[in-house]
Design an enzyme around this catalytic site. Structure first.
Site, short mmCIF file in Angstrom:
data_model
loop_
_atom_site.label_atom_id
_atom_site.label_comp_id
_atom_site.label_asym_id
_atom_site.label_seq_id
_atom_site.Cartn_x
_atom_site.Cartn_y
_atom_site.Cartn_z
N HIS A 62 0.48 -1.41 0.00
CA HIS A 62 0.69 -0.49 0.25
C HIS A 62 0.90 1.52 0.06
O HIS A 62 1.39 1.61 0.71
CB HIS A 62 -1.10 0.39 1.64
CG HIS A 62 -1.99 0.47 1.44
ND1 HIS A 62 -3.31 1.07 1.55
CD2 HIS A 62 -1.82 1.91 0.40
CE1 HIS A 62 -4.28 1.84 1.46
NE2 HIS A 62 -3.22 2.60 1.03
N ARG A 66 2.69 8.65 -6.49
CA ARG A 66 2.11 10.25 -7.08
C ARG A 66 2.04 9.79 -8.76
O ARG A 66 2.42 11.60 -9.28
CB ARG A 66 2.34 10.99 -6.30
CG ARG A 66 2.63 10.78 -4.88
CD ARG A 66 1.06 11.01 -4.50
NE ARG A 66 1.15 11.61 -3.20
CZ ARG A 66 -0.12 11.37 -2.51
NH1 ARG A 66 -1.02 10.37 -3.37
NH2 ARG A 66 -0.39 11.31 -1.08
N ASN A 280 -5.16 9.76 7.34
CA ASN A 280 -6.69 9.12 7.61
C ASN A 280 -6.47 7.75 7.13
O ASN A 280 -6.06 7.28 6.11
CB ASN A 280 -7.61 9.84 6.34
CG ASN A 280 -8.54 9.75 6.70
OD1 ASN A 280 -9.72 8.85 7.19
ND2 ASN A 280 -9.63 9.89 5.19
N ASP A 307 0.65 2.60 3.76
CA ASP A 307 0.14 3.84 3.05
C ASP A 307 1.53 5.01 2.82
O ASP A 307 0.61 6.23 3.38
CB ASP A 307 -0.93 3.53 3.70
CG ASP A 307 -1.35 4.71 3.73
OD1 ASP A 307 -1.84 4.99 2.43
OD2 ASP A 307 -2.90 5.23 4.08
N HIS A 311 3.44 14.54 0.62
CA HIS A 311 3.11 15.85 0.21
C HIS A 311 4.24 16.68 0.49
O HIS A 311 4.50 16.21 1.25
CB HIS A 311 2.16 16.01 1.63
CG HIS A 311 0.48 15.03 0.96
ND1 HIS A 311 0.00 15.12 -0.53
CD2 HIS A 311 -0.08 14.35 2.08
CE1 HIS A 311 -1.11 14.49 0.16
NE2 HIS A 311 -1.46 13.91 1.16
#
Lengths: 426, 308
Positions: A62, A66, A280, A307, A311
């Protein structure tokens, strides 16, 4: 060229093996696995692995690479470099790129870019629905033929229950697993962190654990109805674990993963409005952390996947509410997970199962074992090397890491993909 | 005592003795506003910029009057949230303002933690004039001053706070402030507006207005934000008013000398009946007067004196 990894503690749950062995790699495959000192080293590159642990290459099922579309955050090259640096020989790439990977052309593009990078393997995950918009099914057959290994609208739940039912059935048609992000968006509403004491004190809107649990409950009911393979992404809550445990006991074909931040951090990490701790599902409470650890120990949770969600300051150096969800994990995942071994929560074999054997099984991809004839995807770890997390030195292009400055014990020192050393820090 | 803070971000960070010091300073500055010439030169040459990302009249005006009474130069910047979305980031706006060398930034922002975000990155002082659902510390301080004046003490009182606790930064600051000063706080409202874990802040929680006001020395009514109607928190205004609106009959349950407070602006006939708002127990306008005094005190403590 052949490579002899001599005398390391080989941990391969698929062969119920955890003993010192010599491992011989030839032609990109595992050529031999024998007791220490029994394979001659002449004419070969010999790596002295005494004091090291040798495992099947780690697989993170996972991650968000990008590319295409948000190359300023991460590229397939930088992401697979970060993977290799973290000890991962393969990653599964989530489809929420721009454009969304909902067709064979995007899937092929990702595979070609990964091949050109020549670092960790990339297994593309296709979208459950066209554009991950939750309206209509994407082309599972075509995408599987192009190389997609699973389907997911990750980043978003499949809110429409009938679409979820049809997706489970359609995925069963092509024998591919669905990976689902379980969250009821109406219950999340404008929530930005776990709903609890800390959200109350910080005045931030909460996301109740029930938003995750309610969707898991719905999808387990649908799985009972349809059959097929359902994999639950990033499980974070106490109640979710209980639902999965019950479903597995009833024989449902469900698997599940959690991420290192869900057993390493609580919602207290958000104090001070640290946007690197905005993720999240949200970081939850100490009781949830304890439940996640127990579920890894008893096998209710099958896999650890980080995950990885890069960013930049454009998305993170903002007011908490305005910042994006997500943190990066490829270069800290193993170090954080090894703490579970040092703390006696997991055996080394259980850890390798959660980070290699089980992801390979769930995704039906090669690897996950060092059995003779398998691809030579191998990770060498030094369990006792202590190191300090310094995001500025990461291979990843992004720095949104809430573990910056932590001291971790244990890390990958060599990552071998298809017999080629792609990362080395001996 | 010495007050050595660069910023005033929340009640959470303040020790009881700091709160007492602020209140004592406010009380000593209060008479300036009662003089014929309401101005002292204390902050001459200092610049205070108020930046409001939410509409506000009373808080902004209160800060501006407070600054002017101390002879500081003031500048008001009201940023419509919509243009902020299109335009520069909060950080860029703040850096731009700081480059003009103000001494203090007073900020109201819809995002909880926005003043904290700025305070960490700016050299000038920051006062939180309300951040999201989080805190409104100057409101809590003026509430304390008002109660202290009316009751002569801040300890051992029974304080009832009624209404939409979930969305109220005033409630979050007031609960902490009154508990820190040694009073007991009971909050009441419909369960939709009482977030879980409220009791972890030390408050008693009930869904009954009657229970909360029984024996109360202080009743604080919160403004009902009418947009909550469309967000499934309430059925009708009529029913809200019936069960959670403060009416004269409730005052009989409280202490005979109970005081009624409201941060304003009022929804007359919704959370408070006109008879109560305008009645003998109401100290709502004293709150406004004390707001100026408390803000003068904070401006003085943060940028007055030699330490700057």
């Amino acid at each position: 060229m052949s490579l002899l990894i001599a005398g390391g503690l080989v941990v391969d749950p698929a062969q119920a093996l955890a003993s010192p062995r010599d491992l011989l790699i030839e032609g990109g495959k595992i050529a031999a696995l024998k007791p220490p000192g029994t394979i001659p080293g002449d004419g070969r590159r010999v790596i002295d692995a005494q004091n090291l642990v040798v495992t099947p290459g780690l697989i993170d099922m996972h991650v968000h690479l990008r590319e295409p579309g948000e190359e300023y955050k991460e590229t397939i090259l930088s992401g697979t470099w970060a993977a290799a640096a973290g000890g991962f020989t393969a990653v599964a790439a989530m489809p929420n790129t721009r454009p969304v990977n909902d067709n064979a052309a995007v899937t092929r593009f990702i595979l070609e870019a990964a091949q050109a990078a020549g670092l960790a393997r990339v297994y593309p995950v296709g979208a459950i629905s066209m554009g991950s918009a939750g309206q209509s099914l994407s082309e599972y057959g075509d995408q599987k033929a192009a190389g997609a290994v699973a389907f997911s609208d990750d980043g978003r739940p499949v809110m429409h229950p009938m679409l979820m039912r049809r997706a489970l059935e359609y995925a069963r048609t092509f024998d591919v697993p669905l990976i689902v992000h379980e969250e009821d968006l109406d219950l999340r509403a404008s929530g930005v962190m776990h709903e609890g004491r800390v959200s109350l004190e910080l005045g931030l809107m909460g996301i109740p654990a029930a938003a995750e649990e309610a969707m898991i409950f719905r999808d387990l009911a649908l799985l009972q109805l349809t059959g097929g393979r359902l994999h639950l992404a990033h499980v974070s809550a106490f109640g979710s674990v209980a639902l999965i445990r019950t479903a597995k006991a009833a024989g449902l074909t469900v698997t599940a993963e959690t991420a290192p931040h869900y057993f390493s951090l609580t919602d207290e990490a958000v104090m001070g409005y640290d946007t690197n701790a905005k993720v999240n599902p949200p970081l939850r409470t100490a009781a949830d952390v304890a439940a996640i650890k127990e579920a890894l120990r008893d096998g209710t949770l099958d896999a650890i996947a980080c995950d990885h969600a890069p960013h930049t300051s454009l998305e993170k150096d903002l007011e908490f509410e305005a910042a994006a969800f997500g943190l990066i994990g490829l270069e800290t995942s193993l170090g954080l997970s090894l703490k579970l071994v040092h703390d006696g929560v997991l055996s080394l074999s259980q850890l390798v199962a959660a980070m290699s054997t089980n992801p390979a099984r769930i995704l039906s991809v090669p690897g996950g074992t060092l059995a003779v004839g398998s691809p030579a995807d191998v990770t060498l770890m030094d369990l006792n090397r202590t190191w300090q997390v310094d995001a500025d030195t990461f291979a990843s292009k992004s720095r949104n890491c809430p573990f910056n400055g932590w001291t971790l014990r244990g890390r990958a020192v060599m990552t071998i993909v298809g017999g080629k050393v792609v990362w080395e820090e001996m | 005592m010495e007050f050595r803070r660069k910023d005033l971000l929340g009640i959470a960070e303040l020790a009881p003795e700091e709160i007492r010091h602020i209140l004592a300073t406010a009380a000593s500055l209060k008479d300036i506003s009662a003089r014929p010439i309401k101005k002292v030169p204390t902050l001459r040459g200092k610049t205070v910029v108020t930046v409001f990302y939410e509409p506000s009249t009373r808080t902004r005006v209160s800060f501006e009057i407070a600054a002017k009474r101390l002879s500081a130069d003031t500048l008001n910047l009201t940023v419509a949230a919509s243009s902020a979305v299109k335009g520069e980031t909060l950080m860029d706006t703040a850096h731009t303002l700081e480059a003009m060398r103000p001494d203090l930034l007073v900020i109201r922002h819809p995002a909880s933690g926005a003043p904290h975000y700025l305070a960490r990155r700016l050299k000038c002082g920051v006062i939180n004039a309300g951040d999201g659902l989080h805190e409104h510390p100057t409101q809590a301080l003026l509430d304390l001053l008002t109660v202290q004046e009316a009751k002569g003490t801040l300890s051992g009182l029974k304080v009832a706070i009624i209404g939409d606790i979930a969305h109220s930064r005033v409630a979050r600051s007031d609960i902490q402030a009154f508990i820190k000063m040694g009073s007991q706080v009971t909050v009441a409202g419909p369960a939709t507006m009482l977030p879980p874990f409220l009791s972890s802040l030390g408050a008693k929680v009930t869904c009954s207005l009657e229970e909360a006001v029984t024996g109360a020395d202080v009743i604080m009514m919160l403004r009902l934000q009418l947009e909550r109607m469309g967000q499934m928190y309430l059925s009708t205004l009529r029913e809200y008013s019936r069960y959670f609106g403060l009416a004269p009959r409730h005052l009989k349950l409280a202490q005979p000398d109970v005081i009624i407070m409201h941060p304003g602006p009022l929804n007359r006939g919704v959370e408070i009946s006109p008879e109560v708002a305008d009645g003998a127990h109401s100290v709502i306008l004293e709150q406004v007067t004390n707001g100026v005094a408390v803000r003068m005190a904070l401006l003085y403590l943060l940028i007055g004196g030699e330490k700057a």
